[in-house]
Design a protein around this motif. Structure first.
Motif, PDB file in Angstrom:
ATOM      1  N   VAL A   1       0.841  -1.210   0.000  1.00 38.87           N
ATOM      2  CA  VAL A   1       0.000   0.000   0.000  1.00 38.87           C
ATOM      3  C   VAL A   1       0.869   1.251   0.000  1.00 38.87           C
ATOM      4  O   VAL A   1       0.583   2.232  -0.704  1.00 38.87           O
ATOM      5  N   LEU A   2       1.942   1.247   0.802  1.00 38.60           N
ATOM      6  CA  LEU A   2       2.849   2.407   0.819  1.00 38.60           C
ATOM      7  C   LEU A   2       3.506   2.599  -0.541  1.00 38.60           C
ATOM      8  O   LEU A   2       3.706   3.744  -0.996  1.00 38.60           O
ATOM      9  N   LEU A   3       3.849   1.498  -1.230  1.00 42.49           N
ATOM     10  CA  LEU A   3       4.438   1.606  -2.558  1.00 42.49           C
ATOM     11  C   LEU A   3       3.449   2.213  -3.538  1.00 42.49           C
ATOM     12  O   LEU A   3       3.793   3.121  -4.317  1.00 42.49           O
ATOM     13  N   LEU A   4       2.195   1.719  -3.489  1.00 45.18           N
ATOM     14  CA  LEU A   4       1.162   2.300  -4.355  1.00 45.18           C
ATOM     15  C   LEU A   4       0.927   3.765  -4.024  1.00 45.18           C
ATOM     16  O   LEU A   4       0.686   4.594  -4.918  1.00 45.18           O
ATOM     17  N   ARG A   5       1.004   4.100  -2.734  1.00 43.55           N
ATOM     18  CA  ARG A   5       0.805   5.498  -2.323  1.00 43.55           C
ATOM     19  C   ARG A   5       1.862   6.400  -2.947  1.00 43.55           C
ATOM     20  O   ARG A   5       1.559   7.517  -3.397  1.00 43.55           O
ATOM     21  N   GLN A   6       3.116   5.938  -2.989  1.00 46.65           N
ATOM     22  CA  GLN A   6       4.168   6.742  -3.625  1.00 46.65           C
ATOM     23  C   GLN A   6       3.855   6.971  -5.112  1.00 46.65           C
ATOM     24  O   GLN A   6       3.958   8.096  -5.608  1.00 46.65           O
ATOM     25  N   LEU A   7       3.458   5.891  -5.794  1.00 44.86           N
ATOM     26  CA  LEU A   7       3.175   6.013  -7.231  1.00 44.86           C
ATOM     27  C   LEU A   7       1.979   6.930  -7.475  1.00 44.86           C
ATOM     28  O   LEU A   7       2.003   7.814  -8.351  1.00 44.86           O
ATOM     29  N   PHE A   8       0.908   6.739  -6.699  1.00 45.88           N
ATOM     30  CA  PHE A   8      -0.292   7.561  -6.886  1.00 45.88           C
ATOM     31  C   PHE A   8      -0.014   9.023  -6.559  1.00 45.88           C
ATOM     32  O   PHE A   8      -0.509   9.931  -7.226  1.00 45.88           O
TER      33      PHE A   8
END
Length: 294
Positions: A83-90
Motif C-alpha cells: 500500500v505504501l508503494l502504491l501510495r508513492q506512485l499515486f
C-alpha cells in the motif's frame, strides 16, 4: 536462463528489481523466523527420548500458534508495504494530474506470475553473487523534481504566450485610442448636423404650410369636379333610359315590317314557283336515295 523481461522500460524495470530485492530480503527474514521457531522448539522441548501423544500435541499446537502469528504478521506487513508503494506512485501521478488504474484480477494471472518468477530467477538465483553495481541505484529523486525540464519548457511556453498577449494588448490599446478619436470626430459632426437640421427645420415647416394650402385648394377643386361629374352622370343615365325605350320601339317596328315583308314575298308568283321547284327536287332526291339503297 535467458533474461526475462517485464515489458517495461529500463528505468521502471530497475525499480521493479529494487522492489523484488526488498521483497526477497523480507521473505528471507520471515523464513529465518519460522526456522528459528522450529529450532527453539527442538532446543527447549525435545530434550527427552520419548513423549506421550498429549505432549507431542501440545508442542505442535504451541509451534502452530507461534508460526501462525509470525506468518500473519509478515503477511500484514507485506500488504501494508505494498500500500505504501502504491501510495508513492499515486502521489507522484497526482502531482501531474494523472489518474492511475489497477486491475486486481491480473494479480492472480498464473502466466504473469510465472513470468515474474522467471524474471526473478534470471536476475537473482542464476548465481549466488551479489547484484551487479549497475543495478544498485541511488535513491531516486521524486518525479516532481525530475520533471523540472518539463516545467521549464512549460514556463517558457507561458512566457512566450505572455509576450504575445502583451503585444496583442498593445495593439488593442492603439485600436481603442483610434476609436476614441473617431468617436470625438463623429460627435462633432453630429453636433454640426443638428445645427444644420435646426436651420432646415424652419424652411421645412414653411414648405409644409405651402403644401398644405395647395392640397386644400386641390381638394376643393376635386370636390367640385366630383359634383359636376355626379350631375353629368345622372343626366347620362336618364338619357340612356330614354334611348333604350326608343330602341325597343324601333325594334318592334322593324320586326313588324319584316313579318309584313315576308308575308308579301310569300304571296308573289316567284316564291310559289321556287317552292314547287324545291318540292320536285326533294322528291327526286328521295327516289335517288331509294335506288341507291336497293
Amino acid at each position: 536462463h535467458p533474461q526475462a523481461e517485464l515489458g517495461l522500460n529500463e528505468h521502471h524495470q530497475n525499480e521493479a528489481i529494487s522492489y523484488m530485492r526488498f521483497a526477497r530480503f523480507k521473505r528471507g527474514q520471515c523464513l529465518k523466523t519460522v526456522d528459528s521457531c522450529f529450532q527453539d522448539l527442538k532446543d527447549s522441548r525435545l530434550v527427552e527420548e520419548t513423549f506421550t501423544v498429549d505432549e507431542v500435541t501440545d508442542m505442535l499446537d504451541g509451534l502452530q500458534t507461534v508460526v501462525h502469528s509470525e506468518v500473519e504478521s509478515e503477511l500484514i506487513n507485506t500488504a501494508y508495504t505494498n500500500v505504501l508503494l502504491l501510495r508513492q506512485l499515486f502521489s507522484q501521478a497526482e502531482k501531474w494530474y494523472l489518474k492511475l488504474q489497477t486491475d486486481i484480477s491480473e494479480l492472480e494471472n498464473r502466466e504473469l506470475l510465472e513470468q515474474v518468477a522467471e524474471f526473478e530467477k534470471s536476475e537473482f538465483t542464476s548465481s549466488n553473487k551479489k547484484p551487479s553495481a549497475d543495478l544498485i541505484k541511488p535513491k531516486l529523486a521524486p518525479i516532481n523534481e525530475g520533471g523540472s525540464e518539463l516545467l521549464n519548457k512549460t514556463v517558457a511556453c507561458l512566457q512566450e504566450e505572455n509576450q504575445k498577449l502583451k503585444a496583442r494588448l498593445k495593439t488593442v490599446e492603439t485600436q481603442a485610442t483610434a476609436a476614441l478619436d473617431e468617436k470625438s470626430k463623429l460627435e462633432k459632426l453630429l453636433k454640426d448636423l443638428q445645427t444644420i437640421q435646426g436651420d432646415q427645420k424652419a424652411d421645412v415647416n414653411k414648405d409644409v404650410a405651402e403644401l398644405e394650402n395647395k392640397v386644400a385648394a386641390l381638394k376643393c377643386q376635386f370636390e367640385k369636379t366630383l359634383n359636376d361629374s355626379t350631375a353629368n352622370q345622372k343626366f347620362l343615365e336618364e338619357n340612356l333610359v330614354t334611348t333604350k325605350h326608343d330602341l325597343l320601339k324601333v325594334q318592334d317596328q322593324l320586326s313588324a315590317a319584316e313579318k309584313e315583308l315576308e308575308k308579301k314575298f310569300q304571296q308573289t308568283a316567284a316564291y310559289r314557283n321556287m317552292k314547287e321547284i324545291l318540292t320536285k327536287k326533294n322528291e327526286q332526291i328521295k327516289d335517288l336515295r331509294r335506288q341507291l339503297s336497293k
